[in-house]
Write an enzyme that holds these catalytic residues in place. Structure first.
Site, short mmCIF file in Angstrom:
data_model
loop_
_atom_site.label_atom_id
_atom_site.label_comp_id
_atom_site.label_asym_id
_atom_site.label_seq_id
_atom_site.Cartn_x
_atom_site.Cartn_y
_atom_site.Cartn_z
N TYR A 1 -0.81 0.23 8.50
CA TYR A 1 -0.15 0.65 7.25
C TYR A 1 -1.01 1.52 6.33
O TYR A 1 -0.51 2.03 5.34
CB TYR A 1 0.38 -0.57 6.47
CG TYR A 1 -0.70 -1.59 6.10
CD1 TYR A 1 -1.46 -1.44 4.94
CD2 TYR A 1 -0.97 -2.68 6.91
CE1 TYR A 1 -2.43 -2.35 4.60
CE2 TYR A 1 -1.95 -3.61 6.59
CZ TYR A 1 -2.68 -3.43 5.42
OH TYR A 1 -3.66 -4.34 5.10
N HIS B 1 -6.83 -6.75 5.01
CA HIS B 1 -6.49 -7.78 4.02
C HIS B 1 -7.23 -9.08 4.33
O HIS B 1 -7.79 -9.73 3.45
CB HIS B 1 -4.98 -8.02 4.02
CG HIS B 1 -4.58 -9.25 3.26
ND1 HIS B 1 -4.56 -9.29 1.88
CD2 HIS B 1 -4.24 -10.50 3.68
CE1 HIS B 1 -4.19 -10.51 1.49
NE2 HIS B 1 -4.00 -11.25 2.56
N ARG C 1 -10.02 -2.01 -1.20
CA ARG C 1 -10.67 -2.90 -0.23
C ARG C 1 -10.93 -2.09 1.04
O ARG C 1 -10.03 -1.48 1.60
CB ARG C 1 -9.86 -4.18 0.00
CG ARG C 1 -8.75 -4.10 0.95
CD ARG C 1 -8.16 -5.45 1.31
NE ARG C 1 -6.71 -5.41 1.36
CZ ARG C 1 -6.01 -4.81 2.31
NH1 ARG C 1 -6.61 -4.21 3.31
NH2 ARG C 1 -4.69 -4.82 2.27
C1 LIG Z 1 3.32 -17.19 -3.52
C2 LIG Z 1 2.75 -16.52 -2.29
N1 LIG Z 1 3.47 -15.56 -1.67
C3 LIG Z 1 2.97 -14.94 -0.59
C4 LIG Z 1 1.74 -15.29 -0.10
C5 LIG Z 1 1.16 -14.55 1.11
N2 LIG Z 1 0.11 -13.66 0.62
C6 LIG Z 1 -1.19 -14.01 0.70
S1 LIG Z 1 -2.18 -12.85 0.05
C7 LIG Z 1 -0.89 -11.84 -0.33
C8 LIG Z 1 -1.09 -10.50 -0.95
C9 LIG Z 1 -1.63 -10.58 -2.33
O1 LIG Z 1 -2.06 -9.30 -2.71
P1 LIG Z 1 -2.84 -9.03 -4.04
O2 LIG Z 1 -2.37 -9.96 -5.10
O3 LIG Z 1 -2.75 -7.58 -4.32
O4 LIG Z 1 -4.34 -9.44 -3.70
P2 LIG Z 1 -5.32 -8.76 -2.61
O5 LIG Z 1 -5.17 -9.64 -1.38
O6 LIG Z 1 -4.88 -7.38 -2.39
O7 LIG Z 1 -6.69 -8.84 -3.16
C10 LIG Z 1 0.31 -12.42 0.07
C11 LIG Z 1 1.63 -11.80 -0.10
C12 LIG Z 1 1.02 -16.30 -0.76
N3 LIG Z 1 -0.19 -16.67 -0.36
N4 LIG Z 1 1.54 -16.89 -1.87
#
Ligand SMILES: Cc1ncc(C[n+]2csc(CCOP(=O)(O)OP(=O)(O)O)c2C)c(N)n1
Ligand SMILES: [Mg+2]
Length: 374
Positions: free
Chosen positions: A288, A279, A275
């Protein structure tokens, strides 16, 4: 154009569990696949148009954010080839997509009207969700797009459930579920894929592995070298794919989808992406991610690689690029205008559609809110 019918594979072209990600285009845009490219010029061009539209839409979201029109965005730049490739591999409006919050590119390539996309982002009456979702949560009833939820991995068990129903009812549909690398650490992820494998349901699980879950790097997420190899534990194929290559994303997803449709069960497809943005609009990625790392991946821009491929085949020119950019910019500007013109969502809509029968305390709250806003 999105193909409504796709040929069922007679042979399987792709090996699961490869050390190197499967790529069909070199960085210079040469076709390096060992099978014949069987896509017509219209589709080849459409893939590029969709990727460009996603990139420009991502930029629009930032402008809307900075001008105070939307409250949140989850940047998709760098994921275009993955999302557009997957979208074109499924049968639009027949198969089901279970997207996550970074998948507006997938929704766009599946044909969600731009006015609905911007209506959802801004939260106006043009939003089929009635303005009740966070921005960046696509869905569409007519296109069989399950409403994205923010809770990481929570949409994966429903995808397995839907696929089980498709199998029992013999509908010939496939459930395609996308998620990030972070989602693969959730219990829901294991439970859903394990059950899908045991039941041999027509599902494809697609990981858009951008190597970060907000600030958590891949090395803190998992000890496995790839996400694809986790498929060993479920007894299903796991494909390790270069997700910056739209043709690899398309062909591998297509094979996995048609394999599922033909009754051979689910598979896991890992699309390695990056990406380019933070985020979300609530994140400062410079805290980071070293800038050199972002720069390095920018050199591998999925749009540039595919543009080189098209140019080699006489399917791209600077003039066409200019026209496309103008056309897309105009379409998006008109969609934003139409979404805004649809008007604000009444606050009291928040009480609708939650229960089949209105509940007394919600009706009381609705009346209080109405009085407050008068
Ligand atoms: C169950 C849960 N835990 C934590 C969060 C907070 N959170 C939102 S997005 C995210 C990261 C997810 O990363 P990834 O699955 O790699 O997807 P990306 O955003 O990198 O596309 C987190 C920890 C959440 N929304 N739901
Ligand atoms: Mg991630």
């Amino acid at each position: 154009m999105v193909r409504e019918t796709l040929p069922v594979m007679e042979t399987e072209w792709f090996q699961p569990f490869t050390e190197q990600p499967i790529a069909l285009l070199s960085e210079e845009g040469e076709w390096i696949g060992d099978f014949p490219l069987d896509l017509d010029e219209t589709l080849l061009r459409q893939l590029y148009r969709d990727m460009l539209a996603v990139r420009l839409m991502d930029e629009r979201f930032t402008v809307l954010l900075r001008t105070g029109k939307i409250s949140f965005t989850a940047p998709m730049a760098g994921h275009e080839a993955a999302q557009v490739g997957v979208a074109h591999a499924l049968r639009r409006g027949h198969d089901w997509a279970f997207p996550y919050y970074r998948d507006y590119g997938l929704a766009l390539a599946l044909g969600v009207p731009l006015v609905e996309i911007f209506g959802q982002m801004i939260g106006t009456r043009a939003d089929p969700n009635k303005g009740r979702q966070m921005p960046c949560h696509p869905s569409s009833r007519p296109l069989n797009i399950f409403a994205a939820a923010s809770t990481v991995a929570s949409h994966i068990p429903p995808a397995t459930g839907a696929a089980l129903s498709m199998k029992i009812q013999g509908t010939g549909q496939v459930a395609v579920c996308t998620f990030g690398d972070g989602a693969t650490s959730e219990g829901d992820w294991y439970a859903a894929i394990n059950f899908a494998a045991v039941q041999r349901v027509p599902a494809v699980f697609v990981c858009e592995n951008n190597r970060y879950a907000i600030s958590v790097p891949y090395s803190c997420q998992t000890a496995t070298r790839t996400i694809a190899e986790k498929a060993h534990a479920f007894g299903i194929p796991g494909y390790h794919v270069d997700g910056m290559d739209v043709l690899a994303s398309y062909y591998v997803s297509r094979e996995a989808i048609e394999r599922a449709r033909a009754g051979h069960g689910p598979s896991l497809v890992e699309l390695v992406v990056y990406r380019y943005g933070a985020h979300s609009s609530a994140d400062d990625d410079s805290r980071y991610r070293p800038r050199e790392e972002v720069e390095l991946w920018r050199q591998r821009d999925p749009l540039v690689r595919y543009q080189r491929f098209l140019a080699r085949h006489g399917l791209w020119s600077e003039e066409w690029e200019r026209q496309l950019r103008e056309e897309i910019a105009r379409e998006q500007a008109e969609a934003i205008e139409a979404a805004e013109r649809a008007g604000e969502v009444p606050a009291e809509w928040m009480f609708d559609d939650v229960y089949a029968e209105p509940l007394w305390h919600l009706e009381r709250q609705r009346a209080l809110l109405r009085a407050e806003l008068q």
